[in-house]
Write a protein that holds these residues in place. Structure first.
Motif, mmCIF file in Angstrom:
data_model
loop_
_atom_site.group_PDB
_atom_site.id
_atom_site.type_symbol
_atom_site.label_atom_id
_atom_site.label_comp_id
_atom_site.label_asym_id
_atom_site.label_seq_id
_atom_site.Cartn_x
_atom_site.Cartn_y
_atom_site.Cartn_z
ATOM 1 N N TYR A 157 29.087 29.533 39.466
ATOM 2 C CA TYR A 157 27.806 30.077 39.910
ATOM 3 C C TYR A 157 26.803 28.938 39.927
ATOM 4 C CZ TYR A 157 23.214 32.313 39.448
ATOM 5 O OH TYR A 157 21.905 32.676 39.611
ATOM 6 N N ALA A 213 36.547 41.664 46.242
ATOM 7 C CA ALA A 213 36.173 40.268 46.473
ATOM 8 C C ALA A 213 36.176 39.523 45.141
ATOM 9 C CB ALA A 213 34.792 40.181 47.125
ATOM 10 N N GLU A 214 36.664 38.283 45.173
ATOM 11 C CA GLU A 214 36.657 37.437 43.977
ATOM 12 C C GLU A 214 36.407 35.995 44.419
ATOM 13 O OE1 GLU A 214 39.401 36.432 40.052
ATOM 14 O OE2 GLU A 214 39.945 38.072 41.387
ATOM 15 N N GLY A 263 36.803 45.087 42.865
ATOM 16 C CA GLY A 263 38.019 44.304 43.022
ATOM 17 C C GLY A 263 38.339 43.934 44.460
ATOM 18 N N THR A 283 37.168 30.532 48.412
ATOM 19 C CA THR A 283 36.217 31.467 49.004
ATOM 20 C C THR A 283 34.847 31.321 48.362
ATOM 21 O OG1 THR A 283 38.006 33.042 49.393
ATOM 22 C CG2 THR A 283 35.770 33.895 49.520
ATOM 23 N N MET A 318 35.544 31.028 38.389
ATOM 24 C CA MET A 318 34.412 31.297 39.278
ATOM 25 C C MET A 318 33.226 30.436 38.875
ATOM 26 S SD MET A 318 32.489 34.909 40.034
ATOM 27 C CE MET A 318 34.002 35.681 40.624
ATOM 28 N N ARG A 324 31.317 44.875 45.785
ATOM 29 C CA ARG A 324 32.674 44.486 46.190
ATOM 30 C C ARG A 324 33.410 43.774 45.061
ATOM 31 N NH1 ARG A 324 30.217 42.491 50.891
ATOM 32 N NH2 ARG A 324 30.900 40.374 50.369
ATOM 33 N N MET A 325 32.690 42.939 44.316
ATOM 34 C CA MET A 325 33.315 42.235 43.201
ATOM 35 C C MET A 325 33.724 43.209 42.100
ATOM 36 S SD MET A 325 30.875 38.849 43.013
ATOM 37 C CE MET A 325 31.577 38.318 41.442
ATOM 38 N N LYS A 326 32.846 44.132 41.780
ATOM 39 C CA LYS A 326 33.142 45.097 40.715
ATOM 40 C C LYS A 326 34.308 46.005 41.104
ATOM 41 C CE LYS A 326 30.790 48.193 37.485
ATOM 42 N NZ LYS A 326 31.095 47.362 36.310
ATOM 43 N N GLU A 371 35.441 32.089 44.693
ATOM 44 C CA GLU A 371 35.579 30.939 43.800
ATOM 45 C C GLU A 371 34.213 30.357 43.465
ATOM 46 O OE1 GLU A 371 35.409 26.732 42.984
ATOM 47 O OE2 GLU A 371 35.039 27.538 44.983
#
Length: 286
Positions: A3, A41-42, A39, A22, A1, A35-37, A44
């Motif tokens: 940032y 959404a993940e 699971g 994504t 990922m 959403r990430m926490k 890129e």
């Protein structure tokens, strides 16, 4: 990922357009990080837009207001001019989440999350708000209601980002209001919601109107027939009864654990009546 924290909107667009996987935009993060926490959404690539000049500002111009994409909802409530001109938009934004969330969440994020139950969207649609979209092909301005296309989906193309929300300068004798029904007293998702925006003539008769309903279809509904009911009236009892009937008939809700189809249709009419009455009073109607 990866940032990144770009300093220009063009740089942000370039990274989003060039992403192989994504990509996600980070402003407040009140939807994305959850959403990430969880699971769900993940991405890129995460593009943090808060350092881009102007995106964290509310600007008042001769044409109205420009609300940057990274402006927290709490800041909207602190802007006296915006609160006076568009109280319905501000009260809708102040219903998103808790006080803590208010300091981070944004109306643009609320819009792009594309939830049918989003609080700020019916108020923005009723207000006739527009979104300034920047992408690889340049800059364009579109109605807010054309951004969400289905639950969780938007009309934005790859590399496009909403730069700001535009609200027109108010005409004299104008008012707007937003109301929602939730099972709890606060910090809940709207089961049904309604936004109404009115402008009156010098005699207190409605000369223009917009009515929007939330959480009763896959996207927020702009109910033009409901606006036609209001135009030419002083919101007498018969007009309000017709308004409720039209709004109930316009709904395309679902049955779920939070509300039945019949319940949502009934409440949509009631909320439209109450929001219209409040907007009429704010516009100076008696």
């Amino acid at each position: 990922m990866r940032y990144i924290r770009p300093l220009s909107i063009e740089d942000a667009v370039g990274h989003l357009a060039g992403s192989a996987g994504t990509a996600a935009i980070l402003a407040g993060g009140s939807d994305l990080l959850v959403r990430m926490k969880g699971g769900f959404a993940e991405p890129e690539l995460i593009v943090d837009i808060k350092a881009i000049d102007g995106l964290s500002e509310i600007r008042e111009t001769a044409e109205g207001f420009s609300i940057g994409a990274a402006v927290p909802c709490a800041v909207l409530g602190e802007n006296t001019a915006l609160r006076k001109a568009w109280p319905g938009v501000v009260e809708a934004a102040k219903l998103i989440g808790s006080k803590q969330v208010q300091g981070r969440c944004t109306i643009v994020g609320n819009l792009c999350n594309a939830s049918p139950a989003a609080d700020s969207v019916p108020a923005l649609v009723a207000a006739g708000a527009k979104a300034v979209v920047v992408g690889p092909a340049g800059r364009r301005t579109i109605p807010v209601q054309s951004v969400p296309t289905a639950p969780g989906k938007t009309s934005l193309a790859k590399g496009e980002i909403i730069e700001a929300i535009l609200l027109d300068k108010r005409e004299p004798r104008s008012g707007d209001a937003y109301l929602r029904f939730i099972p709890r007293t606060e910090m809940d998702i709207a089961v049904v919601s309604a936004g109404v925006n009115l402008t009156l003539d010098e005699h207190g008769v409605v000369k223009s109107a917009r009515v929007a309903l939330g959480a009763v279809a896959a996207t927020v509904l702009l109910v033009e027939e409901a606006a036609e009911v209001l135009i030419g009236s002083r919101l007498d009892e018969a007009t309000l009864e017709r308004l409720a009937k039209v709004c109930a008939g316009a709904c395309r809700p679902i049955d779920d654990k939070r509300g039945t189809i019949e319940f949502r249709r009934k409440v949509a009419g009631v909320l439209a009546q109450r929001a219209a009455t409040s907007a009429y009073a704010r516009a100076g109607g008696k």
